[in-house]
Design a protein around this motif. Structure first.
Motif, short mmCIF file in Angstrom:
data_model
loop_
_atom_site.label_atom_id
_atom_site.label_comp_id
_atom_site.label_asym_id
_atom_site.label_seq_id
_atom_site.Cartn_x
_atom_site.Cartn_y
_atom_site.Cartn_z
N GLY A 182 98.13 59.82 2.80
CA GLY A 182 98.83 58.46 2.72
C GLY A 182 98.59 57.32 2.75
N ILE A 260 97.16 62.30 -5.09
CA ILE A 260 99.16 62.21 -5.06
C ILE A 260 99.53 61.06 -5.99
N ALA A 263 104.98 57.29 -6.80
CA ALA A 263 105.96 56.50 -7.11
C ALA A 263 107.24 56.13 -6.09
N TYR A 264 106.74 54.37 -6.69
CA TYR A 264 107.50 53.55 -5.55
C TYR A 264 109.85 53.75 -5.85
N GLN A 265 110.09 54.57 -4.14
CA GLN A 265 111.15 54.51 -4.56
C GLN A 265 112.18 53.12 -3.11
N TYR A 305 104.65 65.40 -7.39
CA TYR A 305 105.49 64.96 -6.20
C TYR A 305 106.95 65.31 -6.60
N ASP A 326 102.71 70.12 -5.16
CA ASP A 326 102.94 70.16 -3.59
C ASP A 326 103.50 71.50 -2.78
N ALA A 338 114.02 56.03 1.83
CA ALA A 338 113.74 54.66 0.82
C ALA A 338 114.62 55.28 -0.62
O1 V47 Z 1 102.10 56.46 3.30
C1 V47 Z 1 106.74 55.01 1.53
C2 V47 Z 1 103.96 56.06 0.75
C3 V47 Z 1 103.09 57.49 1.83
C4 V47 Z 1 107.34 54.46 0.03
O2 V47 Z 1 98.12 64.39 1.03
C5 V47 Z 1 106.33 54.89 0.11
O3 V47 Z 1 99.44 66.02 -0.10
C6 V47 Z 1 107.17 55.33 -2.26
O4 V47 Z 1 101.45 60.23 1.64
N1 V47 Z 1 108.51 54.89 -1.88
C7 V47 Z 1 103.83 58.83 2.49
N2 V47 Z 1 106.14 55.83 -1.16
C8 V47 Z 1 103.96 60.59 1.42
C9 V47 Z 1 102.52 61.01 1.42
C10 V47 Z 1 102.03 62.14 0.09
C11 V47 Z 1 102.38 62.10 -0.05
C12 V47 Z 1 103.07 63.66 -0.97
C13 V47 Z 1 101.09 64.80 -0.25
C14 V47 Z 1 100.57 64.03 0.39
C15 V47 Z 1 99.08 64.86 0.35
C16 V47 Z 1 100.33 62.49 0.67
O5 V47 Z 1 103.73 56.85 1.11
C17 V47 Z 1 103.12 56.80 2.85
C18 V47 Z 1 102.93 55.59 2.04
O6 V47 Z 1 101.82 55.48 1.12
N3 V47 Z 1 105.60 55.12 0.52
N4 V47 Z 1 107.20 53.77 1.75
C19 V47 Z 1 108.44 54.19 -0.70
N5 V47 Z 1 109.21 53.17 -0.51
#
Ligand code: V47
Length: 375
Positions: A182, A260, A263-265, A305, A326, A338
């Motif tokens: 992330g 990964i 998708a923006y939420q 994901y 995942d 979100a």
């Molecule tokens: O760091 C935040 C993102 C990340 C929102 O490494 C958003 O295996 C979408 O990093 N819409 C967290 N994304 C999730 C993540 C992750 C997920 C699955 C697997 C792995 C892995 C890592 O989500 C945050 C940010 O970059 N994020 N808000 C949003 N509204």
């Protein structure tokens, strides 16, 4: 069996298919075409070809628990619905004891991976993390600790008065084993200024990831798509990841394990309050997976994901280049706050059924892709 070329309808994709068949690297312009072409199934066929050549019909998943040790955050990521400013009644920071008590609950039986990312909380310094990691590993030695986005790591090292190198040494000695992907968002500097005000720039993310790799710590990488970015920003982002992975692999490190696409939420965050941004569509999500598989030729695993794109679409993603769903993802917050409509966690059996119904072999893995016999 039909040839790859015969599954392509847009003739502009044929030279790309030739490159894919020869194992040749795709260029920036090729990347733009992959986004521009209406021939999504052609793009998918190329990605599936690469996926099959790398992983056959294997599809991985992990029994995993998400946990955020704090939601206090001083940055202003416009897309984030998770952060709380100090003084907010929702603000919290968990102690090692609270996290251990949480992990002891029956729903976490069998968890192999603890994935923790959080806010940037100025009260938490190296002593806090050493205490956390040492106590969690003492109580649950077999749970893999996957903690910190690259930006969090940079932040917590700085406020601890340590170089990132020294911070990492101490965290690794205490039990840190890998890092999630992330915090990468979108690397383009101009866009980053707009969507993550106050967050460190792309170079900090990339340099910190490179340092992790050089210290033998595998990491993942992500890209946030479906907000105000354009295809050229996404191709640029993916190629910056590919360049870094080239350097890490050339130096003999594992580097990135998985990419990964996120998708923006679009609910309950400032970005959606100030812009009209629709939810990503199924074809957009499948294309993102396929483009990643095709451009990121040196990153072994591509995740679909399900939390952000739904379990059904993630299942289809296995035929568009993804080889990993995942995991069970118990207690996810960032996407659900979100607006993610997906369930809160999937049972191991549900993940296996999704994979098997799509015609793949379900393989339970740990964070390093060691696999386990089905129970
Ligand atoms: O760091 C935040 C993102 C990340 C929102 O490494 C958003 O295996 C979408 O990093 N819409 C967290 N994304 C999730 C993540 C992750 C997920 C699955 C697997 C792995 C892995 C890592 O989500 C945050 C940010 O970059 N994020 N808000 C949003 N509204």
């Amino acid at each position: 069996m039909l040839s790859l070329q015969s599954r392509i309808r847009d003739p502009r994709l044929l030279p790309l298919a030739e490159k894919v068949l020869r194992g040749e690297r795709l260029s920036f312009e090729d990347g733009l075409l992959l986004y521009e072409t209406p021939d999504l199934t052609g793009v998918g066929a190329m990605a599936h070809h690469v996926r099959l050549s790398k992983h056959g019909r294997a599809a991985y998943y992990v029994v995993s628990r998400r946990l955020s040790y704090t939601n206090v955050c001083y940055t202003h990521c416009q897309f984030c619905a998770f952060q709380a400013k100090p003084g907010d009644p929702r603000a919290y920071a968990l102690s090692a004891e609270q996290i251990i008590a949480e992990l002891e609950k029956p729903e976490n039986a069998g968890v192999r991976e603890l994935h923790m990312t959080s806010g940037h909380n100025p009260k938490l310094k190296i002593d806090y993390f050493e205490d956390l990691f040492t106590k969690i590993k003492a109580r649950f030695p077999s749970i893999h600790l996957k903690v910190f986005t690259m930006i969090e790591m940079d932040y917590y090292a700085r406020i601890s008065g340590l170089s990132t190198d020294a911070f990492l040494d101490r965290c690794m000695a205490a039990g840190l084993e890998s890092c999630p992907g992330g915090g990468a968002e979108i690397f383009d500097e101009e866009l980053r200024e707009k969507i993550c005000i106050g967050k460190k720039d792309a170079q900090v993310w990339l340099d910190t990831a490179e340092l992790c790799h050089r210290k033998g710590l595998p990491t993942n990488c992500t890209m946030l798509y479906g907000h105000i970015e354009e295809p050229k920003h996404r191709v640029d982002h993916l190629l910056r990841l590919r360049d870094l992975q080239d350097r890490s692999l050339a130096a003999g490190y594992t580097g990135f394990l998985a990419f990964i696409p996120l998708a923006y939420q679009n609910e309950d965050n400032e970005l959606s309050a100030t812009h009209v941004i629709h939810e990503t569509t199924g074809t957009q999500d499948l294309r993102e997976i396929a483009v990643a598989r095709l451009l990121l030729d040196n990153i072994p695993h591509i995740k679909a994901y399900w939390v952000m794109i739904s379990p059904g679409l993630a299942q289809a993603g296995l035929s568009y280049g993804a080889d990993d769903l995942d995991g069970t993802v118990i207690a996810e917050e960032i996407a659900h706050l979100a607006g993610a409509k997906s369930p809160q966690g999937l049972q191991q059996g549900e993940l296996m059924r999704l994979i098997q119904d799509a015609g793949f072999e379900a393989l339970e893995r740990d964070n390093l892709y060691n696999t386990y016999a089905a129970v």
